[in-house]
Design a protein around this motif. Structure first.
Motif, PDB file in Angstrom:
ATOM      1  N   ASP A 192      34.231  54.096  40.594  1.00 31.45           N
ATOM      2  CA  ASP A 192      34.093  53.754  38.584  1.00 31.45           C
ATOM      3  C   ASP A 192      35.471  53.723  37.806  1.00 31.45           C
ATOM      4  O   ASP A 192      36.367  54.579  37.041  1.00 31.45           O
ATOM      5  N   VAL A 193      36.065  52.648  38.722  1.00 33.70           N
ATOM      6  CA  VAL A 193      37.097  52.078  37.800  1.00 33.70           C
ATOM      7  C   VAL A 193      37.179  50.918  37.234  1.00 33.70           C
ATOM      8  O   VAL A 193      36.741  49.666  37.346  1.00 33.70           O
ATOM      9  N   ALA A 194      37.317  51.048  35.871  1.00 30.41           N
ATOM     10  CA  ALA A 194      37.513  49.807  34.813  1.00 30.41           C
ATOM     11  C   ALA A 194      38.323  48.676  34.941  1.00 30.41           C
ATOM     12  O   ALA A 194      39.331  49.010  35.437  1.00 30.41           O
ATOM     13  N   HIS A 195      37.878  47.701  34.214  1.00 27.21           N
ATOM     14  CA  HIS A 195      38.934  46.440  34.342  1.00 27.21           C
ATOM     15  C   HIS A 195      40.491  47.178  33.302  1.00 27.21           C
ATOM     16  O   HIS A 195      41.827  46.248  34.368  1.00 27.21           O
ATOM     17  N   GLY A 196      40.177  47.893  32.863  1.00 21.01           N
ATOM     18  CA  GLY A 196      41.842  47.773  32.087  1.00 21.01           C
ATOM     19  C   GLY A 196      42.927  49.074  32.579  1.00 21.01           C
ATOM     20  O   GLY A 196      44.175  48.416  32.485  1.00 21.01           O
ATOM     21  N   VAL A 197      41.477  49.258  33.665  1.00 24.86           N
ATOM     22  CA  VAL A 197      42.613  50.520  34.625  1.00 24.86           C
ATOM     23  C   VAL A 197      43.191  49.335  35.257  1.00 24.86           C
ATOM     24  O   VAL A 197      44.704  49.531  36.196  1.00 24.86           O
ATOM     25  N   LEU A 198      42.862  48.703  36.130  1.00 25.51           N
ATOM     26  CA  LEU A 198      43.064  47.824  37.334  1.00 25.51           C
ATOM     27  C   LEU A 198      43.396  46.843  36.902  1.00 25.51           C
ATOM     28  O   LEU A 198      44.804  46.504  37.763  1.00 25.51           O
ATOM     29  N   ARG A 199      44.164  45.943  35.938  1.00 24.33           N
ATOM     30  CA  ARG A 199      44.305  45.399  35.289  1.00 24.33           C
ATOM     31  C   ARG A 199      46.419  45.359  35.183  1.00 24.33           C
ATOM     32  O   ARG A 199      47.534  44.908  35.240  1.00 24.33           O
ATOM     33  N   GLN A 200      46.351  47.236  35.331  1.00 28.81           N
ATOM     34  CA  GLN A 200      47.564  47.660  35.154  1.00 28.81           C
ATOM     35  C   GLN A 200      48.494  47.245  36.655  1.00 28.81           C
ATOM     36  O   GLN A 200      49.924  47.680  36.307  1.00 28.81           O
ATOM     37  N   ARG A 201      47.911  47.535  37.660  1.00 25.80           N
ATOM     38  CA  ARG A 201      48.567  47.397  38.507  1.00 25.80           C
ATOM     39  C   ARG A 201      48.676  46.457  39.176  1.00 25.80           C
ATOM     40  O   ARG A 201      47.991  44.966  39.238  1.00 25.80           O
TER      41      ARG A 201
ATOM     42  N   PHE B  94      33.477  48.374  34.279  1.00 25.14           N
ATOM     43  CA  PHE B  94      33.647  49.068  35.749  1.00 25.14           C
ATOM     44  C   PHE B  94      33.288  47.725  36.473  1.00 25.14           C
ATOM     45  O   PHE B  94      33.474  46.625  36.672  1.00 25.14           O
ATOM     46  N   VAL B  95      35.099  47.476  37.388  1.00 27.25           N
ATOM     47  CA  VAL B  95      35.338  46.437  38.483  1.00 27.25           C
ATOM     48  C   VAL B  95      34.246  47.278  39.708  1.00 27.25           C
ATOM     49  O   VAL B  95      33.788  46.837  40.811  1.00 27.25           O
ATOM     50  N   CYS B  96      35.683  48.269  40.281  1.00 31.05           N
ATOM     51  CA  CYS B  96      34.784  49.334  41.131  1.00 31.05           C
ATOM     52  C   CYS B  96      33.614  50.150  41.016  1.00 31.05           C
ATOM     53  O   CYS B  96      33.834  50.790  40.751  1.00 31.05           O
ATOM     54  N   ARG B  97      32.097  50.419  41.921  1.00 33.47           N
ATOM     55  CA  ARG B  97      31.147  50.407  40.491  1.00 33.47           C
ATOM     56  C   ARG B  97      31.049  52.108  41.799  1.00 33.47           C
ATOM     57  O   ARG B  97      30.751  52.881  40.498  1.00 33.47           O
ATOM     58  N   CYS B  98      31.710  51.646  43.155  1.00 33.29           N
ATOM     59  CA  CYS B  98      31.767  53.265  44.192  1.00 33.29           C
ATOM     60  C   CYS B  98      32.230  54.346  43.435  1.00 33.29           C
ATOM     61  O   CYS B  98      32.392  55.005  43.326  1.00 33.29           O
TER      62      CYS B  98
ATOM     63  N   GLU C 168      38.601  30.897  35.447  1.00 30.51           N
ATOM     64  CA  GLU C 168      38.925  30.929  34.565  1.00 30.51           C
ATOM     65  C   GLU C 168      38.229  31.152  33.371  1.00 30.51           C
ATOM     66  O   GLU C 168      38.587  32.614  32.562  1.00 30.51           O
ATOM     67  N   THR C 169      36.710  31.308  32.812  1.00 27.67           N
ATOM     68  CA  THR C 169      36.022  31.520  32.576  1.00 27.67           C
ATOM     69  C   THR C 169      35.346  32.897  33.048  1.00 27.67           C
ATOM     70  O   THR C 169      35.688  33.645  31.677  1.00 27.67           O
ATOM     71  N   LEU C 170      35.274  32.941  34.187  1.00 31.42           N
ATOM     72  CA  LEU C 170      34.490  34.323  34.767  1.00 31.42           C
ATOM     73  C   LEU C 170      35.487  35.510  34.681  1.00 31.42           C
ATOM     74  O   LEU C 170      35.157  36.387  34.492  1.00 31.42           O
ATOM     75  N   ALA C 171      36.774  35.263  35.274  1.00 30.62           N
ATOM     76  CA  ALA C 171      37.544  36.529  34.315  1.00 30.62           C
ATOM     77  C   ALA C 171      38.467  36.571  33.138  1.00 30.62           C
ATOM     78  O   ALA C 171      38.246  38.319  33.713  1.00 30.62           O
ATOM     79  N   ALA C 172      37.350  36.844  32.582  1.00 31.34           N
ATOM     80  CA  ALA C 172      38.013  36.575  31.183  1.00 31.34           C
ATOM     81  C   ALA C 172      36.454  37.735  30.851  1.00 31.34           C
ATOM     82  O   ALA C 172      36.169  37.659  29.661  1.00 31.34           O
ATOM     83  N   LEU C 173      35.248  37.781  31.722  1.00 38.68           N
ATOM     84  CA  LEU C 173      34.256  38.851  31.344  1.00 38.68           C
ATOM     85  C   LEU C 173      34.128  39.094  30.864  1.00 38.68           C
ATOM     86  O   LEU C 173      33.719  40.653  29.902  1.00 38.68           O
ATOM     87  N   PRO C 174      34.980  40.246  31.917  1.00 46.48           N
ATOM     88  CA  PRO C 174      34.761  42.322  31.641  1.00 46.48           C
ATOM     89  C   PRO C 174      35.818  42.635  30.569  1.00 46.48           C
ATOM     90  O   PRO C 174      37.212  41.765  30.222  1.00 46.48           O
TER      91      PRO C 174
ATOM     92  N   VAL D 179      39.758  37.015  42.594  1.00 44.51           N
ATOM     93  CA  VAL D 179      38.681  36.613  41.400  1.00 44.51           C
ATOM     94  C   VAL D 179      39.419  37.008  40.211  1.00 44.51           C
ATOM     95  O   VAL D 179      40.353  35.923  39.055  1.00 44.51           O
ATOM     96  N   LEU D 180      39.228  37.972  39.666  1.00 46.66           N
ATOM     97  CA  LEU D 180      39.567  38.426  38.757  1.00 46.66           C
ATOM     98  C   LEU D 180      41.706  38.255  38.211  1.00 46.66           C
ATOM     99  O   LEU D 180      41.816  38.084  37.728  1.00 46.66           O
TER     100      LEU D 180
END
Length: 436
Positions: A363-372, A357-361, A346-352, A400-401
């Motif tokens: 370049d997919v960002a956290h804001g995009v992924l949390r909509q999926r 970027f969550v997917c570094r290969c 719960e603490t670490l998931a709030a960091l990004p 985790v996220l």
């Protein structure tokens, strides 16, 4: 040790870390023709990794020398599994497509032991893609490979004993370790330390790793810098601190490498590792597993499990059973690790942040992924997990996220050369290597 292998062997072992080495040596006396495959330049895995400044411990040298002594053991270093091949005989274990720097081929075997180890859990936070940010174990590997860190200021953060081991490696290499930020509490650390009397070797080692730079109940917030790490922000309880540094090493525990086992149809057990019975058999006939891929618990546990798997695969059930008490002892140590170094998701998931970027290969960002809605949805709409690492980094982070469960590959495990697939013969897959 050779660079070629017969197209068929009695026992195929994937991974030449402590578990794989122990498995090969345990099975060797049976006379089985054994092939050990590992993608590193030499046997030893991550914990016994070779390098310019590395002095291997006696136990590691003993295992390497043991492999070299047995004419019926062939070690294929610099070789990796890229996918599934066509099974030659009905009673065989699954055939695997292997690839090295020069060729690819299908390897057939009567029995298969998976000793694929574990990898670091890397979680995204602002600035984690800056040059100078690595995993804690990654820092160790770089130093062993010859990275010069003399005089550099380093901050290590995350959770688990690996942090202290990485700090010790960095200090011995001449670095200045400013801080070891351990996510778990002082109470949990003290409780873990109090139990170490059950494992005297661990108790003896612990004081040599402790330093005044250790802080409990602390975690990374942000890496700062333009083209390179220049500083780090840490959370310590209710306070924050900022330290100037040249390197940051973050590790949040280990994730069992189960991709190959899952592709072969093996079931996962507790702690996301491959499920095995008392004889190290997986849920798929002819396939065994040992070491960190069954759930992380240290090299001692991996050695015992590897020996048990080797004996069992060679039909030596009594020899495998004789090691049960040793395994129970090191399983208890693994239980203590999991109990006292929990991941506070719960603490670490709030960091990004949304732009982290969550997917570094890809370049997919956290804001995009949390909509999926799930892993497949994310792959289809964002290409998350479709890059070079094939979801090994971002897939674990997504669990985790977002609570997603990445789907295992079906045919190909990693990108492969077209020539490898052609040389392997059969019909390995209709999918491209970046779509598994």
């Amino acid at each position: 040790m050779t660079t070629t292998a017969p197209a068929r062997c009695d026992l195929l072992i994937i991974g030449a870390g402590p578990a794989g080495m122990a498995a090969a040596l345990a099975a060797a006396e049976s006379g089985m023709r054994i092939v050990v495959v590992d993608d590193n330049p030499a046997p030893g895995g991550q914990i016994w990794r070779n390098g310019p400044g590395v002095q291997l411990p006696p136990l590691a040298r003993q295992h390497r020398e043991g492999l070299a002594r047995h004419a019926n053991i062939e070690v294929l270093s610099g070789t990796r599994v890229v996918g599934l091949g066509d099974r030659a005989n009905t009673g065989d274990a699954a055939a695997l497509i292997l690839e090295n720097a020069t060729r690819g081929w299908t390897q057939h075997a009567s029995r298969l032991i998976l000793c694929t180890g574990a990898r670091e859990l890397l979680l995204p936070f602002p600035g984690w893609t800056l040059p100078g940010v690595t995993g804690a174990g990654g820092l160790q590997a770089l130093i062993k490979a010859g990275l010069d860190v003399r005089g550099q200021r380093i901050v290590i953060a995350g959770t688990g004993p690996l942090l202290l081991a990485a700090a010790s490696t960095a200090r011995k290499a001449g670095a200045q370790v400013l801080r070891v930020a351990e996510h778990t509490s002082w109470g949990a650390l003290a409780a873990f330390a109090a139990q170490l009397v059950r494992w005297p070797a661990k108790a003896w080692q612990a004081p040599t790793l402790l330093r005044p730079s250790l802080r409990a109940n602390a975690h990374v917030l942000e890496a700062l810098g333009n083209t390179q790490v220049e500083a780090v922000r840490l959370q310590r309880g209710s306070r924050t601190e900022q330290l100037e540094c040249e390197r940051i090493a973050c590790g949040f525990g280990l994730v069992p490498n189960t991709h190959l086992g899952q592709m072969l149809g093996c079931t996962l057990g507790e702690r996301h590792g491959l499920q095995v019975d008392a004889g190290m058999r997986t849920t798929v006939p002819g396939i065994y597993a040992a070491g960190e891929c069954t759930g992380f618990g240290g090299s001692e546990r991996a050695l015992v499990q590897g020996a048990m798997a080797g004996h069992a695969a060679a039909g030596e059930a009594d020899a495998a059973q004789a090691l049960q008490n040793q395994l129970a002892r090191w399983n208890a140590f693994a239980d203590a690790l999991h109990r006292h170094f929990p991941l506070r998701a719960e603490t670490l998931a709030a960091l990004p942040r949304p732009d982290t970027f969550v997917c570094r290969c890809e370049d997919v960002a956290h804001g995009v992924l949390r909509q999926r809605s799930n892993w497949i949805d994310a792959k289809l709409h964002t290409r998350c997990g479709m890059g070079a690492c094939q979801g090994r980094i971002c897939g674990a982070a997504a669990q985790v996220l977002y609570g997603w469960t990445p789907q295992p590959a079906r045919h190909l495990l990693s990108p492969a050369r077209i020539a490898t697939l052609a040389d392997a013969g059969g019909k390995p897959s209709h999918e491209s290597a970046t779509q598994t």
